[in-house]
Structures are given as structure tokens and as C-alpha cells.
Scaffold this active site. Structure first.
Site, short mmCIF file in Angstrom:
data_model
loop_
_atom_site.label_atom_id
_atom_site.label_comp_id
_atom_site.label_asym_id
_atom_site.label_seq_id
_atom_site.Cartn_x
_atom_site.Cartn_y
_atom_site.Cartn_z
N GLY A 92 0.82 -1.21 0.00
CA GLY A 92 0.00 0.00 0.00
C GLY A 92 0.85 1.25 0.00
O GLY A 92 0.45 2.28 -0.55
N SER A 164 -2.94 9.57 8.91
CA SER A 164 -2.34 8.62 7.97
C SER A 164 -1.08 9.23 7.37
O SER A 164 -1.15 10.22 6.63
CB SER A 164 -3.32 8.26 6.85
OG SER A 164 -2.66 7.54 5.82
N ASP A 313 1.78 -0.42 13.79
CA ASP A 313 2.20 -1.74 13.35
C ASP A 313 2.58 -2.65 14.51
O ASP A 313 2.69 -3.88 14.33
CB ASP A 313 3.38 -1.64 12.38
CG ASP A 313 2.97 -1.10 11.03
OD1 ASP A 313 1.77 -1.22 10.67
OD2 ASP A 313 3.83 -0.55 10.31
#
Length: 428
Positions: A92, A164, A313
Site C-alpha cells: 500500500g 495517515s 504496526d
């Protein structure tokens, strides 16, 4: 793959180069004037996708060594039309960051990927790029992403609806080609590797709390980038060494960018014994240092929305650590986990519950009732998600009976040598 219980992690290791920095070094190097030498490149399936993508766009990338690349830049507007769609594989990062550079080129481009990538949302990138005057189309909000480059992009001020780093980076990349100053406002701080590298390449970056601006440039020059070790790759070792009594592990040359190391802050609150030493700056501007990890008993803590982007993450590993701590821990404001390679709220809670961890999902996170004993173990699947495969490996080490991990090869997306390195410091 069956992961048997371990007694400790002991030794000295290094981890592969940071994936986020590696992606950006190749992409920015591609649109610079002159050559960019990238040392410490983190080679994985995801970063190989970025190399393949820029090569498809007419950029020459020389593999000088396993972890050394030389990128021959073609200039800001020098990317050429590929013969067909650009395959971003499972990355991504490749798709989203590259889209910001392609809107300033000439011609048409299509960004696609594997089955997992084709399920992930891209309108959050497409929408601000359209506001800048770009022609961007998706398939009902999912890839493929079709882009027609334009010569007259306009600057915007854009407030991210969701924190983001990838969307922010795509907008900043497009801002290099826009008339005026492009500003991105963040609801919460996110990774700033793009800002650091753009500044190193000579872009007019202005940073203030909660916002960053960039202006148009005629050229970028980035002669060299030293990629630090990936903190996300170090994190499984940090958690395993913390949970296994008698562990003494040193991890060298790790990226210590404060917008990446939220897990260290959370573990510190929990009582972890982690020492940071030999701090320094790399060529390229990133903070790097060494970590010494000794085992410790942990107590519960909570992670709120403001911390989530700093450890997005590592939240699966935090869940496991919380399951082995004294007390009740919680994660809130982590809805972004639902649009990763898997719905990580679902996969983490289902997988860990099956191994004996007392964990319960919520709409935007999970709660964990910790018990300071080893979870029983069992079996779990990765679902093709590299972070979940690594979670299963660490769970196996700290369990009573071991863990059978299905689809362990998913680790190759970010860390091809993970199991070999883990075995090298594992004592049983």
C-alpha cells in the site's frame, strides 16, 4: 511452522533497513537530479515492489549489493509512461506514495496490486489529489487507481480526516508540482519520514505542530541515504526478550524516530527494562541508536488514540505483551487496524484468544485481561499478514506448549530472514 517455547533470547543482532525509509529513498531518488546512493536498504517483497514500479517508469536502479542501491534520478517530471499497469504487489505504501508523484507527470498511469491490496481503500488518497486538480479514478474506492498527469496542479490546505502518514505523504509529493504552498493538517502526529527526506533533498518544507507545508521546486538532489534498522522489525525481538526470563538482547542501529517508537513508551510504562544508547543521526536525517533489552515483569497500561499512530504496526505485539502483564490493558482509537493487510482487530483478538490470552475486541481496539503466566499456545493462521505471522512466532516462544503458525511465509513481505534471525538468538 511450529514455534516451540523458549527460555530466553540472548545475543547481539541487527535488523533489516527500515521499510518506510527504503520506499521513500527509492521513490524520491527516482525524481531527483543525479544519483542517489541508498545504503542499508531493507530488501523485502514490499520494497522490491517499489523498485519494480520505478523501473517500469523508466528509472534505472542498480543493485550494488544486497542492501545497497544506486538510483539514477530522472528529474521531477521525468517519469515515463509504462507499457502496462504498475504492479504494487502487496504494498500500500508503493501505491499511495507513488500516486502523489504521478499526478505531476505527463501521460496516464494505472496502479494495481495483489488480491489483498485490491481490497484496501484508496479514496482517502484520491480525494485530496482531485482537489489539487489531478484526474484520479478508483474502482468503487478500491484499486486499481488510474491517474492522468496534469501540468497545472494547485496547492491546497487539507485536513486529514484520519491520521495517515501515507495519505499525508501522497499530498506532499503532489505539492512539489503545485502552484503555491500545500499544507496538510493532522488530527494526530504520524510518521514523518517523508518530511525528513524531502528536507534533505532540498524541498521547502515548513513544519509546525500538527501541520506541514511544502512548496513547488525546480529540482531535488539527494546524494545519499543511510537507512536505519526497521523498528517494526526489531519490535518482535523486543517483546519476546521482555517476556522471556533471563533474556539479554542487544539490537544495533535501530531507527529511533519518535513517531515510530510508541511501543517503547508503552512498554516503559509497563515496567520493561529497555536501554537506548549510542544515539546519532544518519545521512538522510533519521535518528538511530542501539537497544538493550532485559526481561521484566510487566503491569497493565492503556493506549489511547493519540498514541496509536506512533505504534500502529506494533499494536498486535502490544496485545500479546498485555496478555502476559498484571492487570487490564486497553487500546482505543485504533480503527485503522481494520484496513491493514487483514482486519487486525479481528485477527489479533481471534488468534490470541485461541492461544489462551484473555482479549476482547471493540469497534476501534481491544481490551486485555493480563495474567503473568505463559499462554497455553495452540494454532493460528497469519491470513497472509506479515505482522500476524510474526506475532504468532513470538507467541510460540513465550507459550507453554508452542504455537503452530499457518502461512508463516507472509513474513517475507517485510522481513524475509525473520525466522532465521529469531532462531539465532533463541535459547531452549
Amino acid at each position: 511452522m511450529r514455534i516451540e517455547p523458549a527460555t530466553a533470547l540472548v545475543g547481539h543482532i541487527g535488523v533489516p533497513g527500515d521499510k518506510s525509509v527504503s520506499h521513500r529513498a527509492v521513490m524520491l531518488g527516482a525524481v531527483c537530479d543525479g544519483e542517489t546512493l541508498v545504503r542499508g536498504f531493507g530488501r523485502s517483497a514490499d520494497t522490491e515492489a517499489t523498485i519494480a514500479a520505478v523501473r517500469a517508469l523508466g528509472v534505472t536502479v542498480h543493485d550494488e549489493d544486497v542492501d545497497t542501491l544506486r538510483v539514477e534520478g530522472v528529474g521531477l517530471r521525468g517519469l515515463t509512461n509504462p507499457a502496462g499497469p504498475i504492479d504494487c504487489a502487496n504494498s500500500g505504501t508503493t501505491l499511495r506514495l507513488l500516486s502523489g508523484l504521478l499526478v505531476g507527470q505527463s501521460g496516464g498511469f494505472e496502479l494495481t496490486g495483489d488480491e489483498s491490496l485490491l481490497r484496501r481503500p484508496v479514496e482517502r488518497v484520491a480525494e485530496p489529489l482531485r482537489e489539487m486538480g489531478a484526474q484520479v479514478e478508483s474502482e468503487d474506492g478500491r484499486p486499481p487507481l488510474r491517474i492522468e498527469g496534469v501540468a497545472d496542479l494547485r496547492a491546497i490546505t487539507y485536513e486529514l480526516p484520519v491520521a495517515s502518514a501515507q495519505v499525508k505523504s501522497a499530498i506532499l509529493h503532489a505539492g512539489l508540482y503545485a502552484a503555491g504552498r500545500t499544507t496538510v493538517a493532522e488530527p494526530l502526529p504520524t510518521r514523518d519520514h517523508t518530511e525528513i527526506m524531502l528536507a534533505a533533498a532540498g524541498a521547502p518544507i515548513t513544519r509546525r505542530p500538527a501541520r506541514v507545508s511544502v512548496g513547488p521546486v525546480e529540482r531535488l538532489v539527494l546524494e545519499e541515504v543511510d537507512v536505519p534498522g526497521d523498528f517494526s522489525a526489531a519490535a518482535p525481538f523486543v517483546v519476546a526478550a521482555t517476556l522471556l526470563p533471563g533474556s539479554e538482547l542487544t539490537i544495533h542501529d535501530v531507527c529511533l524516530n519518535p513517531r515510530r517508537t510508541g511501543l517503547l513508551d508503552a512498554l516503559e510504562r509497563m515496567g520493561a527494562r529497555i536501554t537506548v544508547f549510542n544515539r546519532r543521526r544518519t545521512a538522510g536525517g533519521e535518528s538511530v541508536g542501539d537497544l538493550q533489552v532485559n526481561s521484566a515483569e510487566l503491569v497493565a497500561t492503556s493506549v489511547g488514540a493519540e498514541e496509536v499512530p506512533l505504534m500502529i504496526d506494533e499494536l498486535p505485539l502490544f496485545a500479546l505483551a498485555a496478555g502476559c502483564a498484571h492487570g487490564e490493558s486497553a487500546v482505543e482509537g485504533a480503527r485503522e487496524l481494520r484496513v491493514k493487510e487483514t482486519d487486525r482487530i479481528e485477527t489479533v483478538t481471534t488468534s490470541l484468544r485461541g492461544l489462551g490470552v484473555r482479549i476482547k475486541k471493540s469497534h476501534d481496539g481491544f481490551g486485555v485481561r493480563g495474567v503473568p503466566t505463559r499462554p497455553k499456545g495452540g494454532g493460528m493462521g497469519s491470513g497472509g499478514d506479515h505482522r500476524i505471522a510474526m506475532l504468532g512466532a513470538v507467541a510460540g516462544l513465550v507459550s507453554r506448549n508452542g504455537v503452530e503458525v499457518k502461512d508463516p511465509e507472509a513474513v517475507a513481505v517485510s522481513f524475509p530472514g525473520f525466522f532465521e534471525l529469531l532462531n539465532s538468538v533463541t535459547q531452549r
